[in-house]
Design a protein around this motif. Structure first.
Motif, PDB file in Angstrom:
ATOM      1  N   GLU A   6       0.652  -1.070  -0.088  1.00  0.00           N
ATOM      2  CA  GLU A   6      -0.125   0.012   0.257  1.00  0.00           C
ATOM      3  C   GLU A   6       0.795   1.270  -0.100  1.00  0.00           C
ATOM      4  O   GLU A   6       0.332   2.375  -0.239  1.00  0.00           O
ATOM      5  CB  GLU A   6      -1.139  -0.003   1.213  1.00  0.00           C
ATOM      6  N   VAL A   7       2.142   1.312   0.253  1.00  0.00           N
ATOM      7  CA  VAL A   7       3.051   2.413   0.484  1.00  0.00           C
ATOM      8  C   VAL A   7       2.797   3.272  -0.845  1.00  0.00           C
ATOM      9  O   VAL A   7       2.833   4.452  -0.622  1.00  0.00           O
ATOM     10  CB  VAL A   7       4.392   1.850   0.602  1.00  0.00           C
ATOM     11  N   ASN A   8       2.852   2.739  -2.214  1.00  0.00           N
ATOM     12  CA  ASN A   8       3.099   3.515  -3.257  1.00  0.00           C
ATOM     13  C   ASN A   8       1.926   3.455  -4.116  1.00  0.00           C
ATOM     14  O   ASN A   8       2.089   3.501  -5.398  1.00  0.00           O
ATOM     15  CB  ASN A   8       4.433   3.311  -3.925  1.00  0.00           C
ATOM     16  N   VAL A   9       0.609   3.386  -3.546  1.00  0.00           N
ATOM     17  CA  VAL A   9      -0.508   3.331  -4.576  1.00  0.00           C
ATOM     18  C   VAL A   9      -1.620   4.213  -3.998  1.00  0.00           C
ATOM     19  O   VAL A   9      -1.692   4.884  -3.069  1.00  0.00           O
ATOM     20  CB  VAL A   9      -1.062   1.881  -4.267  1.00  0.00           C
ATOM     21  N   SER A  10      -2.415   4.566  -4.940  1.00  0.00           N
ATOM     22  CA  SER A  10      -3.489   5.675  -4.670  1.00  0.00           C
ATOM     23  C   SER A  10      -4.677   4.940  -3.410  1.00  0.00           C
ATOM     24  O   SER A  10      -4.521   3.824  -3.263  1.00  0.00           O
ATOM     25  CB  SER A  10      -4.584   5.902  -5.807  1.00  0.00           C
ATOM     26  N   GLN A  11      -5.326   5.804  -2.885  1.00  0.00           N
ATOM     27  CA  GLN A  11      -6.250   5.455  -1.999  1.00  0.00           C
ATOM     28  C   GLN A  11      -7.384   4.273  -2.370  1.00  0.00           C
ATOM     29  O   GLN A  11      -7.645   3.376  -1.591  1.00  0.00           O
ATOM     30  CB  GLN A  11      -6.876   6.709  -1.376  1.00  0.00           C
ATOM     31  N   GLY A 129      -5.632  13.392 -21.466  1.00  0.00           N
ATOM     32  CA  GLY A 129      -6.161  11.984 -21.226  1.00  0.00           C
ATOM     33  C   GLY A 129      -5.962  11.560 -19.747  1.00  0.00           C
ATOM     34  O   GLY A 129      -5.812  10.548 -19.272  1.00  0.00           O
ATOM     35  N   MET A 130      -6.115  12.698 -18.611  1.00  0.00           N
ATOM     36  CA  MET A 130      -5.858  12.425 -17.429  1.00  0.00           C
ATOM     37  C   MET A 130      -7.252  11.440 -16.953  1.00  0.00           C
ATOM     38  O   MET A 130      -8.137  11.811 -17.446  1.00  0.00           O
ATOM     39  CB  MET A 130      -5.792  13.905 -16.796  1.00  0.00           C
ATOM     40  N   ARG A 131      -6.948  11.033 -15.687  1.00  0.00           N
ATOM     41  CA  ARG A 131      -8.076  10.284 -15.021  1.00  0.00           C
ATOM     42  C   ARG A 131      -8.544  11.318 -14.368  1.00  0.00           C
ATOM     43  O   ARG A 131      -7.981  12.518 -14.057  1.00  0.00           O
ATOM     44  CB  ARG A 131      -7.240   9.336 -13.874  1.00  0.00           C
ATOM     45  N   ALA A 132      -9.737  11.009 -13.995  1.00  0.00           N
ATOM     46  CA  ALA A 132     -10.459  12.102 -13.095  1.00  0.00           C
ATOM     47  C   ALA A 132      -9.801  12.370 -11.763  1.00  0.00           C
ATOM     48  O   ALA A 132      -9.788  13.760 -11.278  1.00  0.00           O
ATOM     49  CB  ALA A 132     -12.012  11.379 -12.601  1.00  0.00           C
ATOM     50  N   GLY A 133      -9.318  11.719 -11.068  1.00  0.00           N
ATOM     51  CA  GLY A 133      -8.540  11.777  -9.796  1.00  0.00           C
ATOM     52  C   GLY A 133      -7.283  12.678  -9.953  1.00  0.00           C
ATOM     53  O   GLY A 133      -6.955  13.673  -9.322  1.00  0.00           O
ATOM     54  N   GLU A 134      -6.675  12.569 -11.045  1.00  0.00           N
ATOM     55  CA  GLU A 134      -5.509  13.588 -11.736  1.00  0.00           C
ATOM     56  C   GLU A 134      -5.978  14.958 -11.843  1.00  0.00           C
ATOM     57  O   GLU A 134      -5.534  15.716 -11.310  1.00  0.00           O
ATOM     58  CB  GLU A 134      -4.763  12.775 -12.739  1.00  0.00           C
ATOM     59  N   LEU A 135      -7.163  15.039 -12.435  1.00  0.00           N
ATOM     60  CA  LEU A 135      -7.669  16.554 -12.869  1.00  0.00           C
ATOM     61  C   LEU A 135      -8.007  17.181 -11.450  1.00  0.00           C
ATOM     62  O   LEU A 135      -7.789  18.459 -11.209  1.00  0.00           O
ATOM     63  CB  LEU A 135      -8.502  16.322 -14.036  1.00  0.00           C
ATOM     64  N   PHE A 157      -1.342  13.915   0.297  1.00  0.00           N
ATOM     65  CA  PHE A 157      -2.839  13.760   0.500  1.00  0.00           C
ATOM     66  C   PHE A 157      -3.388  13.052  -0.647  1.00  0.00           C
ATOM     67  O   PHE A 157      -4.508  12.505  -0.327  1.00  0.00           O
ATOM     68  CB  PHE A 157      -3.289  15.146   0.666  1.00  0.00           C
ATOM     69  N   TRP A 158      -2.659  12.556  -1.638  1.00  0.00           N
ATOM     70  CA  TRP A 158      -3.425  12.015  -3.024  1.00  0.00           C
ATOM     71  C   TRP A 158      -1.921  11.187  -3.774  1.00  0.00           C
ATOM     72  O   TRP A 158      -0.920  11.752  -3.759  1.00  0.00           O
ATOM     73  CB  TRP A 158      -3.884  12.953  -3.599  1.00  0.00           C
ATOM     74  N   GLN A 159      -2.373  10.127  -4.223  1.00  0.00           N
ATOM     75  CA  GLN A 159      -1.531   9.517  -5.005  1.00  0.00           C
ATOM     76  C   GLN A 159      -2.200   9.018  -6.510  1.00  0.00           C
ATOM     77  O   GLN A 159      -3.121   8.802  -6.465  1.00  0.00           O
ATOM     78  CB  GLN A 159      -1.207   8.119  -4.533  1.00  0.00           C
ATOM     79  N   PRO A 160      -1.368   9.250  -7.566  1.00  0.00           N
ATOM     80  CA  PRO A 160      -1.778   8.670  -8.726  1.00  0.00           C
ATOM     81  C   PRO A 160      -1.965   7.173  -8.800  1.00  0.00           C
ATOM     82  O   PRO A 160      -1.481   6.583  -7.715  1.00  0.00           O
ATOM     83  CB  PRO A 160      -1.017   9.064  -9.804  1.00  0.00           C
ATOM     84  N   LYS A 161      -2.910   6.779  -9.751  1.00  0.00           N
ATOM     85  CA  LYS A 161      -3.133   5.270  -9.676  1.00  0.00           C
ATOM     86  C   LYS A 161      -1.836   4.502  -9.758  1.00  0.00           C
ATOM     87  O   LYS A 161      -1.836   3.488  -8.894  1.00  0.00           O
ATOM     88  CB  LYS A 161      -3.837   4.973 -11.095  1.00  0.00           C
ATOM     89  N   THR A 162      -0.905   4.789 -10.313  1.00  0.00           N
ATOM     90  CA  THR A 162       0.357   4.043 -10.502  1.00  0.00           C
ATOM     91  C   THR A 162       1.354   4.628  -9.558  1.00  0.00           C
ATOM     92  O   THR A 162       2.573   3.808  -9.484  1.00  0.00           O
ATOM     93  CB  THR A 162       1.138   3.919 -11.926  1.00  0.00           C
ATOM     94  N   ALA A 163       1.151   5.602  -9.014  1.00  0.00           N
ATOM     95  CA  ALA A 163       2.030   6.310  -7.895  1.00  0.00           C
ATOM     96  C   ALA A 163       3.314   6.601  -8.490  1.00  0.00           C
ATOM     97  O   ALA A 163       4.322   7.038  -7.945  1.00  0.00           O
ATOM     98  CB  ALA A 163       2.275   5.421  -6.697  1.00  0.00           C
TER      99      ALA A 163
END
Length: 277
Positions: A6-11, A129-135, A157-163
């Motif tokens: 879980e260290v380097n992944v999104s919530q 082409g950003m993901r919703a969370g990224e935008l 406070f937030w991680q991209p999907k692939t971190a």
């Protein structure tokens, strides 16, 4: 192991990992109550795959198997086992679905039908082409209009999907739009109070626009990401470049756009006609 992966992944991914490990634990407890981790064998995983297929799609089963195999790799790495007893487990065959995307005419209809305050948002989706969370989590500090790049990167406070950090070039059209936006708040795109946008609200507005514009499609925010990638593929951009722009962790994920690339490459060369004496 759960804490390690879980260290380097999104919530969202953390939640997904916990769910998968929970499914596997419940399966073992229900079917092999007395088994210990070093006694797990490939046939146990095959049994698990069979049971999960009754409930979820093959792609989901494969995701779960990959995570379980990663757990055993972690156990081996930390010398609790000499080798993984399930390294030979194979993935289920999966058909790559063709992505649903907007054609050029539909993109024009969408942008023309956008309320003024939402047009920069959907234009950015289409140009990056950003993901919703990224935008939604995009801050002004992530944008360099001098170098014309957007940085997608992990934050406290937030991680991209692939971190992983990636850089997306800013097109000339998007540069004009972003340069005109006010910088009153931390976030690039905000609600009327200056806070972060809501993912569900963005989707609802998008659905309403497409309905009002007569675009006959079941659409979501991810459709805009597919549109970005599909339009690039149809212009002959390599799948490797598209993979890097989208931030896919493997090239396999990008293969859903391969048929578009092949079709348009064939179209590009069909008129070749060399004269032979």
């Amino acid at each position: 192991f759960g804490k390690q992966v879980e260290v380097n992944v999104s919530q969202n991914t953390k939640v997904r990992y916990r769910e998968v490990l929970g499914h596997f634990r419940k399966f073992i407890e229900a079917n092999y109550a007395d088994i210990l981790i070093h006694q797990v064998r490939e046939f146990h995983i095959e049994h698990y795959k069979g049971e999960r297929q009754k409930l979820v799609k093959p792609r989901t089963v494969n995701f779960e198997v990959v995570l379980i195999k990663s757990m055993f790799k972690y156990v081996v790495k930390n010398k609790y086992l000499p080798e993984s007893p399930i390294s030979g487990v194979k993935m289920l065959p999966v058909q790559h679905k063709k992505p649903i995307f907007l054609e050029q005419e539909e993109i024009t209809l969408l942008l023309n039908g956008c309320p003024e305050r939402f047009r920069p948002v959907y234009l950015t989706f289409l140009h990056t082409g950003m993901r919703a969370g990224e935008l939604i989590n995009l801050e002004w500090s992530d944008i360099d209009l001098n170098k014309n790049v957007i940085h997608i990167r992990p934050k406290d406070f937030w991680q991209p999907k692939t971190a992983k950090e990636r850089v997306i070039p800013i097109t000339a059209q998007l540069q004009k739009v972003l340069s005109k936006l006010p910088r009153k708040y931390r976030w690039v795109f905000t609600n009327h109070l200056g806070g972060q946008l809501n993912r569900n609200h963005l989707r609802e507005v998008l659905v309403r626009i497409t309905r009002d514009q007569g675009i006959d499609m079941r659409i979501g925010l991810h459709t805009l990401r597919h549109t970005f990638a599909s339009q690039l593929a149809m212009q002959g951009v390599s799948l490797l470049a598209i993979r890097d722009l989208l931030g896919h962790s493997t090239a396999d994920t990008t293969l859903i756009y391969a048929h578009l690339s092949q079709n348009h490459l064939a179209e590009a060369v069909k008129n070749l006609n060399f004269r032979v004496k």
